[in-house]
Scaffold this active site. Structure first.
Site, short mmCIF file in Angstrom:
data_model
loop_
_atom_site.label_atom_id
_atom_site.label_comp_id
_atom_site.label_asym_id
_atom_site.label_seq_id
_atom_site.Cartn_x
_atom_site.Cartn_y
_atom_site.Cartn_z
N PHE A 37 -19.94 -3.90 -0.50
CA PHE A 37 -19.67 -3.96 -1.94
C PHE A 37 -19.95 -5.33 -2.53
CE2 PHE A 37 -16.87 -0.79 -0.07
CZ PHE A 37 -17.26 0.31 -0.80
N HIS A 123 -7.59 -6.38 4.03
CA HIS A 123 -7.84 -5.86 2.68
C HIS A 123 -7.34 -4.43 2.52
CE1 HIS A 123 -11.38 -8.97 2.24
NE2 HIS A 123 -10.20 -9.53 2.27
N CYS A 156 3.55 9.06 -8.47
CA CYS A 156 4.37 9.40 -7.30
C CYS A 156 5.39 10.50 -7.61
CB CYS A 156 5.08 8.14 -6.82
SG CYS A 156 6.17 8.41 -5.41
N ASN A 222 -23.84 -12.25 13.11
CA ASN A 222 -24.03 -11.84 11.72
C ASN A 222 -25.52 -11.91 11.40
OD1 ASN A 222 -22.63 -11.09 9.22
ND2 ASN A 222 -23.51 -12.98 8.38
ZN LIG Z 1 6.97 6.21 -5.29
#
Ligand SMILES: [Zn+2]
Length: 251
Positions: A37, A123, A156, A222
């Protein structure tokens, strides 16, 4: 022993290590078809990321966040661990690597068979969601079906809080427990292998420096050079899967 000298050197470092840590970034998962990204041309250079403040402040921002996430679902769902993930899993299985610290949110290390408690996600994880207030877990399938019916950002059931993928957004602090564990594992490591991270995002990029300071050998695998190449003991600008796979001896 592999006859490629770079691979042989990596294999020797792994053989000598008593407690390795593997630190992974987007580059290991691009080989599974997950886009990077942050890379030039990546999604976030074309589309401004929605930070946590916007998400909390606006129903439209929440809807847009979920629209983008569900648009990526086929990509995440279709991705399988590649040879790089399998090599890392093999190091854990052999007891060679104590932990995997990852900047990735795709869950592919767990999918490769590494026990979840050995994967430290800096992350977060995008393969499930949770309530930002009470932390109740939600699966994406159910949220997607609901979203497709009413285009309303999920709330929720238990507490009315906002439900978001379990990732760390821009504007959100790094998860303290994961950061502490990553630091502890890094300090304890005698070999620190970076796989597929350009090491530009701090504080995550500070871990290889910390490992070096505490005496670990530092290996960077890398495709592109990184800002920490100068302090590394071995730098391999090569594909992750074939490099780790050959050094560990798995296909
Ligand atoms: Zn909740």
């Amino acid at each position: 022993m592999p006859n490629d000298p770079d691979i042989a050197e990596l294999a020797a470092l792994i053989a000598q290590a008593r407690r390795a840590v593997v630190f992974t970034g987007a580059g290991i998962s691009t080989e599974s078809g997950i886009p990077d990204f942050r890379s030039p041309g990546g999604i976030w250079t074309r589309m401004a990321p929605i930070d946590l403040g916007d998400f909390l402040a606006s129903e439209e921002a929440r809807r847009e966040t979920w629209r983008r996430r569900f648009a990526m679902e086929e990509t995440f769902r279709g991705a399988a661990p590649n040879r790089g993930h399998r090599a890392v899993a093999e190091l854990v299985r052999r007891g060679k690597a104590a932990a995997v610290i990852t900047q990735n949110i795709d869950g592919l290390h767990q999918a490769s068979g590494i026990p979840a408690e050995r994967v430290i996600e800096l992350h977060g994880n995008t393969t499930y969601a949770h309530c930002l207030d009470c932390a109740r877990r939600y699966e994406l399938d159910a949220l997607r079906r609901q979203f497709e019916r009413d285009e309303t950002a999920p709330i929720c059931d238990a507490c009315g809080g906002f439900v978001k993928t379990a990732t760390i957004s821009f504007g959100q602090a790094m998860p303290p427990a994961a950061m502490r564990r990553a630091e502890t594992e890094t300090i304890a490591a005698d070999l620190f292998i970076v796989a597929g991270s350009s090491l530009v995002v701090y504080p995550a990029a500070g871990f290889p420096e910390l490992a070096k300071r505490y005496g670990a050998a530092l290996v960077i695998v890398n495709r592109e050079p990184t800002g920490l190449d100068a302090i590394a003991d071995l730098v391999l600008n090569r594909a992750i899967g074939e490099t780790l796979g050959a050094a560990v001896g798995i296909d």
